[in-house]
Design an enzyme around this catalytic site. Sequence first.
Site, short mmCIF file in Angstrom:
data_model
loop_
_atom_site.label_atom_id
_atom_site.label_comp_id
_atom_site.label_asym_id
_atom_site.label_seq_id
_atom_site.Cartn_x
_atom_site.Cartn_y
_atom_site.Cartn_z
CG HIS A 25 -2.05 -1.00 1.23
ND1 HIS A 25 -3.20 -0.77 0.86
CD2 HIS A 25 -1.79 -2.39 1.21
CE1 HIS A 25 -4.09 -2.05 0.90
NE2 HIS A 25 -3.13 -2.90 1.25
CG ASN A 27 6.13 -0.25 -2.68
OD1 ASN A 27 6.78 0.42 -1.91
ND2 ASN A 27 6.26 -1.27 -3.20
CG ASP A 126 -5.02 2.05 1.56
OD1 ASP A 126 -6.07 1.20 1.56
OD2 ASP A 126 -4.06 1.50 1.14
CB SER A 149 -6.98 -4.24 -4.96
OG SER A 149 -8.53 -3.79 -5.37
CD1 TRP A 345 13.69 -6.31 -1.71
CD2 TRP A 345 12.57 -7.56 -1.28
NE1 TRP A 345 12.59 -5.59 -2.01
CE2 TRP A 345 11.88 -6.86 -1.40
CE3 TRP A 345 12.01 -9.00 -0.70
CZ2 TRP A 345 10.39 -6.85 -1.58
CZ3 TRP A 345 10.63 -9.23 -0.82
CH2 TRP A 345 9.81 -8.07 -1.36
CG HIS A 363 2.40 -12.58 -3.42
ND1 HIS A 363 3.12 -12.06 -4.30
CD2 HIS A 363 1.78 -11.66 -2.61
CE1 HIS A 363 3.51 -10.54 -3.95
NE2 HIS A 363 2.51 -10.46 -2.91
CD1 TRP A 366 -3.21 -3.47 -8.41
CD2 TRP A 366 -3.72 -5.08 -9.40
NE1 TRP A 366 -3.93 -3.13 -9.78
CE2 TRP A 366 -3.87 -4.17 -10.45
CE3 TRP A 366 -3.78 -6.77 -9.92
CZ2 TRP A 366 -4.45 -4.50 -11.62
CZ3 TRP A 366 -4.49 -6.81 -11.33
CH2 TRP A 366 -4.75 -5.73 -11.97
CG ASP A 387 -5.69 -8.23 -3.45
OD1 ASP A 387 -5.05 -8.97 -2.42
OD2 ASP A 387 -5.18 -7.30 -4.06
#
Length: 465
Positions: A25, A27, A126, A149, A345, A363, A366, A387
């Site tokens: 969220h 990002n 958000d 999303s 990472w 995974h 979104w 989602d």
Amino acid sequence: MENQEERSSCRRQRVVLFPLPFQGHINPMLQLANILYSKGFSITILHTNFNSFYTSNYPHFTFRPVLDTDPKDTNLSKLASQGVGDLLSGIMLLNQYGAVSFRQELDQMLIASKHQHEPIVCLITDALWHFTQSVADSLNLPRIVLRTSSLFCVLVYASIPVLDDQGYFNQVNSDLEERVSDIPVLKVKDVLKMRIKGQDDPAAKLLANMLKQTKASAGIVWNSFKELEESELLKIHQDFSIPSFLIGPFHKYFPASSSSLLEPDRSSITWLDHQAPNSVLYISFGSAVQLEEQDLLEVAHGLATSNQPFLWVMRPGLVKGSEWLELLPNGFLDEVGERGHIVKWAPQQEVLAHQATGAFWTHNGWNSTLESICEGVPMICSPFWGDQPLDARFMSDVLKVAVYLENGWRREEITSAIRRVLVDEEREDIRERARCLKEKVNVSLMKGGSSYESLESLVGFISSF
């Protein structure tokens, strides 16, 4: 490009943005902030100290901490160590009890902005911070919602009461392969994978409040683009009588920018430089999900027997309680040798854009899904919850740019999926559809394209407040 007078005029307008404190969220909210800053707006970011990010990377923004103390003493950092369910509880508590503290903070900012001759013209939050709508209304401040999303996901969330009335959340012993009558894209198992038990489930109530307060807002910004979800956009227009701005994919405006909470290992790129074009499987399950130990073993065995090169992001703690690589099967690292490269990472956008990357095992958060679409990279889908199973089904069954591992973690199926996207004949059809989507992304962002025009509309919309 706007002239200097227009930029100067906008710069006297300030926009306040408030992300949810999770990587997926944060990002897109910071990317949106960068986009608006490039259009001349001044930017203030409100944030909690949980999952705090590197504010020094954004010297052009003003940052203000909020909701770090509240009537119920909700400590998100403490809840984080107890799992996703407790974190959701923390978000719900802050939605329930955070309004007074948030209103006081915002009221002070509004007063100060008037003295500085730089009025705050709107609040962008958000969507899951639904309590902020009542605060914005009480201060006569327009609130715009950022939904992080897909549009398809929101339409499914809006259908939760209908799905519940039809019994889909309780069909444990029914045919999991059966299609959902009102949303035939989905199978029964996709609904169950959302991990919602019905409309009275706390998560479902959170989503219901999110939808209700989104409809009460001034407008919605989507990190998507029209050509990706055209029929879904028509349904959104029917259900939401407020403007929708599809200006994504956000990260394509500033490809080099990163708001990652984790430090990427640059050896990923060096290793990819020595691999053949379209040969490597990139594996990353995001910044939050956790695997069971047995699932990790199945992944490892599937990778070993596929005989394909891979770049695998294994976060410390990917399996709860693990340090890093100690749970891998004995002999795995020797068996794969130079064919595999494991990092904690990776700089994901660069990895997906690299010519050696042939597929992405994801995974289906979104952000990751969009980044794969933008680079024309086929996917293998292993969603976990929320989602993610909805995105996975849309990618595999609607857009047909992915292979969905929908029956869990079985080494034989994993090996088969890897070979389908990298080796077998069907890979070319999947890759061609992915290439077409990439081209649609690029066109949407050009002058006259759908995202370009939608961004221009958003800038005009905010400037009119």
